[in-house]
Each structure stands twice: as C-alpha cells, then as structure tokens.
Design a protein around this motif. Structure first.
Motif, short mmCIF file in Angstrom:
data_model
loop_
_atom_site.label_atom_id
_atom_site.label_comp_id
_atom_site.label_asym_id
_atom_site.label_seq_id
_atom_site.Cartn_x
_atom_site.Cartn_y
_atom_site.Cartn_z
N PHE A 80 42.35 18.62 -59.25
CA PHE A 80 42.42 18.92 -60.69
C PHE A 80 41.93 20.33 -61.00
CE2 PHE A 80 42.18 14.28 -60.54
CZ PHE A 80 43.22 13.95 -61.39
N GLN A 81 41.68 21.10 -59.94
CA GLN A 81 41.09 22.43 -60.17
C GLN A 81 41.77 23.52 -59.35
OE1 GLN A 81 36.61 22.10 -60.71
NE2 GLN A 81 37.07 20.22 -59.62
N ASN A 100 33.16 28.89 -53.80
CA ASN A 100 32.73 27.68 -54.53
C ASN A 100 32.88 27.80 -56.04
OD1 ASN A 100 32.24 25.79 -52.63
ND2 ASN A 100 30.04 26.19 -52.46
N VAL A 148 39.99 14.49 -54.52
CA VAL A 148 40.34 14.16 -55.92
C VAL A 148 39.84 15.27 -56.84
CG1 VAL A 148 39.93 12.54 -57.82
CG2 VAL A 148 40.40 11.66 -55.53
N ASN A 149 38.60 15.71 -56.61
CA ASN A 149 38.05 16.79 -57.44
C ASN A 149 38.86 18.08 -57.32
OD1 ASN A 149 36.02 15.14 -58.30
ND2 ASN A 149 34.53 15.86 -56.82
N TYR A 150 39.22 18.45 -56.10
CA TYR A 150 39.99 19.68 -55.87
C TYR A 150 41.37 19.60 -56.53
CZ TYR A 150 36.82 21.54 -52.28
OH TYR A 150 35.76 22.05 -51.60
N LEU A 155 37.33 11.95 -49.63
CA LEU A 155 38.37 11.54 -50.58
C LEU A 155 37.99 11.95 -52.01
CD1 LEU A 155 41.08 10.00 -50.78
CD2 LEU A 155 39.77 7.95 -51.28
N MET A 156 36.72 11.74 -52.36
CA MET A 156 36.25 12.15 -53.69
C MET A 156 36.42 13.66 -53.86
SD MET A 156 32.72 10.13 -54.10
CE MET A 156 32.59 8.59 -54.97
N THR A 157 36.11 14.40 -52.81
CA THR A 157 36.23 15.87 -52.88
C THR A 157 37.69 16.28 -53.10
OG1 THR A 157 34.42 15.92 -51.31
CG2 THR A 157 35.56 18.00 -51.70
N THR A 216 36.48 13.78 -63.48
CA THR A 216 36.62 13.10 -62.18
C THR A 216 35.42 12.19 -61.92
OG1 THR A 216 35.77 15.09 -61.09
CG2 THR A 216 38.15 14.79 -61.06
N THR A 276 27.77 21.43 -54.78
CA THR A 276 28.71 22.38 -55.39
C THR A 276 30.08 22.33 -54.71
OG1 THR A 276 26.77 23.77 -55.44
CG2 THR A 276 28.81 24.72 -56.30
N TRP A 277 30.05 22.21 -53.37
CA TRP A 277 31.30 22.22 -52.60
C TRP A 277 32.20 21.05 -52.97
CZ3 TRP A 277 32.32 18.05 -49.42
CH2 TRP A 277 31.24 17.19 -49.18
N MET A 278 31.62 19.98 -53.55
CA MET A 278 32.47 18.85 -53.94
C MET A 278 33.18 19.08 -55.26
SD MET A 278 30.51 15.39 -52.75
CE MET A 278 31.89 14.30 -53.07
N ALA A 279 32.82 20.15 -55.94
CA ALA A 279 33.51 20.58 -57.17
C ALA A 279 33.60 19.46 -58.21
CB ALA A 279 34.91 21.10 -56.82
N TRP A 280 32.46 18.85 -58.51
CA TRP A 280 32.46 17.75 -59.49
C TRP A 280 32.75 18.25 -60.90
CZ3 TRP A 280 32.98 12.89 -58.50
CH2 TRP A 280 32.55 12.38 -57.28
N THR A 281 33.49 17.44 -61.62
CA THR A 281 33.70 17.71 -63.05
C THR A 281 33.45 16.40 -63.78
OG1 THR A 281 36.02 17.08 -62.95
CG2 THR A 281 35.53 19.41 -62.62
N PHE A 293 35.99 9.05 -63.73
CA PHE A 293 36.98 8.23 -63.01
C PHE A 293 36.28 7.41 -61.92
CE2 PHE A 293 39.68 8.10 -59.16
CZ PHE A 293 40.68 7.26 -59.61
N PHE A 294 35.43 8.09 -61.13
CA PHE A 294 34.77 7.36 -60.04
C PHE A 294 33.73 6.38 -60.56
CE2 PHE A 294 36.45 10.90 -57.45
CZ PHE A 294 37.13 10.12 -56.54
N ILE A 301 33.47 10.22 -49.26
CA ILE A 301 33.05 11.52 -49.80
C ILE A 301 34.17 12.57 -49.67
CG2 ILE A 301 31.40 13.45 -49.49
CD1 ILE A 301 29.26 11.28 -49.03
#
Lengths: 289, 94
Positions: free
Chosen positions: A37-38, A44, A33-35, A29-31, B13, B5-10, B16-17, A27
């Motif tokens: 690109f932004q 938030n 990756v998300n950060y 690591l996924m976060t 990405t 929200t804190w994980m900032a999903w788009t 990709f997962f 989790i």
C-alpha cells in the motif's frame, strides 16, 4: 458418565512452532501487506499510495501475459507428470533388489539443488556443446533454446518433468504398496483384467496420495523460479518469464517494492484459492463415496 | 532499541491485522463456549466448521475486492458491502 479433564498447559507445547511460523511466515507476510500500500525510494521512507499498486498490477498487460504463461506451464507439467508418475510407479518392482535400485534412482533428481538442475540442463541443452542440443541438431532438427521460444519451452518443460516426476512416482509407489493383497486376490477371483484392477482398485486407493501429489506439484510449479531462471533467464525475450521471475524482476531489478508486494499478494491469493477449491472438491467427492 | 520501521506500519494496515486478530480471538472464545466447531453440511454440500466458514468468508472477501478493483476500480465500498453480505450468507447457509 465420564468426566474429562482438560489440561490447557498442553498448548505450551505448540508455542515453539507458533514462534517459528510467526518469524518465517506471518511477520514477512505482514510486511508485504504493508509494502503493497506504499511507495518507497529506500532509506526506510514510505509514502501511502492506497490500492494504486493493486489496480496497476491487475490491469497490467505484463502481469496478464506472465500469468498466462504460468497457467500454461503448470497445466502442461501436471498433464505430463501425474500420468507418467503413476505409470512408472505401476512398473516398479514390489520386492527384491530392484526395489532399492529403483527407489535410489527415483530419489536422485530430487536430491539435486534447483540451481544445479538449471545449470545442468543449460549445459546439456546448449546447441553447440550440449549432449542433448548436439544430438537434436544432429538429427537434422533446428534446435536452439537460447533463441527459439518453442525450443526454450520444451527444454523448460522437459527439465521440470525430469526433476519432479520422481516425487509423483515415490508418492504413488508408497500408495500402491499400502494396498492390501486381499484386494488383488478378490480381483483375481472375479477375473478382473489389468485395466480393471487399475481402474477399480489401484486408482481409487491412490486418490489421497494423488491429491497430495497434484497439490504439491501445482504449488511448486506455480511458484517455479530457480530452474527456468538459470536455464533461460526468462527468455528468449519474455517467452519463459513466469510470474515469480517477473516478480523478482520488479522487486529486485527495478526495486519497485510496492507493485511487487501487491503482485505477490495477488499471486498468493490465487494459489490459496486453487488449493482450497481443489482440496475441498476432492475431499467432498471422497466423503460422498 | 528494537525498531519496526522496516515493516512500514500504517494505521490502515494495522487496523486490518487487528480485525483479523480479533476474528481469530472470537473464534477461540466461541470454541471454548461451544466446543466442536458446530460442523454442518451447507447448501453447497460442503462439510464445514465455524473456522472453515471464516476462512471461506475471508478468502472470498479478498477475491471480491481484487475482482472489483480489476473490473470497476476505486472506491471499494461496493466490494466491502458484497463481501459482508457474502460472509453473512456463508455463516448462515454454507
């Protein structure tokens, strides 16, 4: 013919570790990756930037310099710690009271928390009040790790060697103790000298533990943060600013989460690549033998 | 309410997962159908299983994309094509 029974319920036994790894590794690591690109300014709120941060990090002079310092540091400590660890392990007694004493002495540096190691060496090496600093200056050598880049580097390397050579020693010692006496007896019958015993018996038998030792020391030294940060704070200037210190400055000092996330992923892929190449080459070599 | 929200999903990405998860699921299904991981020694002299070949392909793809970005820059279509070709090579010959 034997009919094997498959019981898939056994997979449930690995479920706890899967959940644990998911929470502490996957989790986050996924976060990251998300950060990466932004862009964010807090609260938030995130704005899509694509691969901009990766491009910026890959072309940044600051990143190249920190990477260069990191590679040089890792290579230096590996060149020192691995042969030194083997040499000390070879000198350690194999039986008697000396074994316990040596093992306790060797384990001591490993038991000290990393920030304490940094603080200890900071005080130890201070030119005006530190034992090491005063001693070196007393010899007529101008030494001040807070102002001289070479002195800072030497102190950081010395601190790492003091802290981590023990790990290599303990691994090698375990490997040496696992070599059956029959090998030594055969060598004695053949009239092998000390060097030949080391070269053709001990070193090949130590190969597996050395792979582990090099991998562990590579990964740890490539990610080193606490000790040099406490000792030198990355200075003087940026001379001991390694990748992780630079990363922390970007992420926490500047709050640039996007570039920091991109940098940490590039950093992660480099470590993964090196470890895989090294492990594969060593294991291929072994299977060919 | 549990918030992510804190994980900032788009969507990119997440996609990709999802692709990574699908690849792993495919590996599990293949392993159930053809157990043993189809081990072999490939052109580089490496002993690899199906999972190893996927790992090599994914790691290579990451490095190819980073190298492309560092040397040439955007867009990354060229890197994607090279990565796919290399993955095909890995699964066929490595």
């Amino acid at each position: 013919m034997i009919n094997r029974t498959h019981n898939e319920k056994a997979w449930l036994l690995v479920l706890p570790v899967v959940i644990l790894v998911a929470f502490n590794a996957v989790i986050p690591l996924m976060t990251v990756v998300n950060y990466s690109f932004q862009e964010t300014f807090g609260n938030n709120q995130f704005f899509w930037e694509g691969v901009k941060w990766y491009e910026q990090v890959l072309n940044s002079e600051r990143f190249h310099q920190a990477l260069g310092r990191q590679i040089f540091f890792t290579a230096t400590i590996l060149i020192i710690e691995i042969p030194l660890g083997i040499a000390i392990a070879l000198c350690m007694p194999k039986k008697g009271i000396g074994v316990s004493i040596c093992l306790v002495l060797m384990a001591l540096p490993l038991l000290i928390p990393w920030n304490v190691v940094g603080a200890m060496w900071n005080i130890f090496a201070l030119p005006d009040i530190g034992l090491l600093g005063r001693m070196i200056n007393g010899l007529g050598i101008d030494y001040n790790f807070t102002q001289q880049p070479i002195a800072a580097w030497l102190t950081v390397v010395l601190m790492d060697v003091w802290h981590w050579t023990s790990l290599v020693v303990l691994l090698c010692y375990a490997g040496l103790c696992a070599i059956p006496d029959a090998y030594y007896q055969a060598a004695r019958i053949d009239g092998a000298n000390r060097w030949q015993i080391f070269r053709f018996i001990q070193l090949p038998k130590l190969k597996r533990v050395l792979i582990i030792a090099v991998l562990l020391r590579f990964m740890d030294s490539f990610m080193i943060y606490t000790e040099p940060f406490v000792l030198t704070g990355g200075g003087p200037g940026n001379t001991t600013t390694f990748l992780s210190i630079d990363l922390a400055k970007i992420a926490l000092g500047q709050f640039d989460l996007g570039p920091a996330a991109a940098m940490s992923l590039i950093y992660f892929i480099m470590i993964l690549l090196f470890c895989w190449v090294f492990y594969t080459l060593m294991m291929r070599d072994e299977s060919e033998q | 309410m549990f918030s992510l929200t804190w994980m900032a999903w788009t969507w990119p990405t997440a996609a990709f997962f999802i692709v990574i998860a699908l690849l792993i699921t495919t590996m599990i299904l293949l392993e159930r159908k053809y157990p043993g991981g189809s081990p072999r020694r490939g052109v580089f002299g490496l002993d690899t299983t199906r999972g190893d070949r996927l790992f090599i392909s994914l790691l290579s793809a990451a490095i190819i994309h980073l190298a492309w970005l560092g040397i040439i820059g955007t867009p990354l279509w060229g890197a994607l094509i090279i990565s796919l070709l290399f993955a095909a090579f890995v699964f066929k010959f490595v």
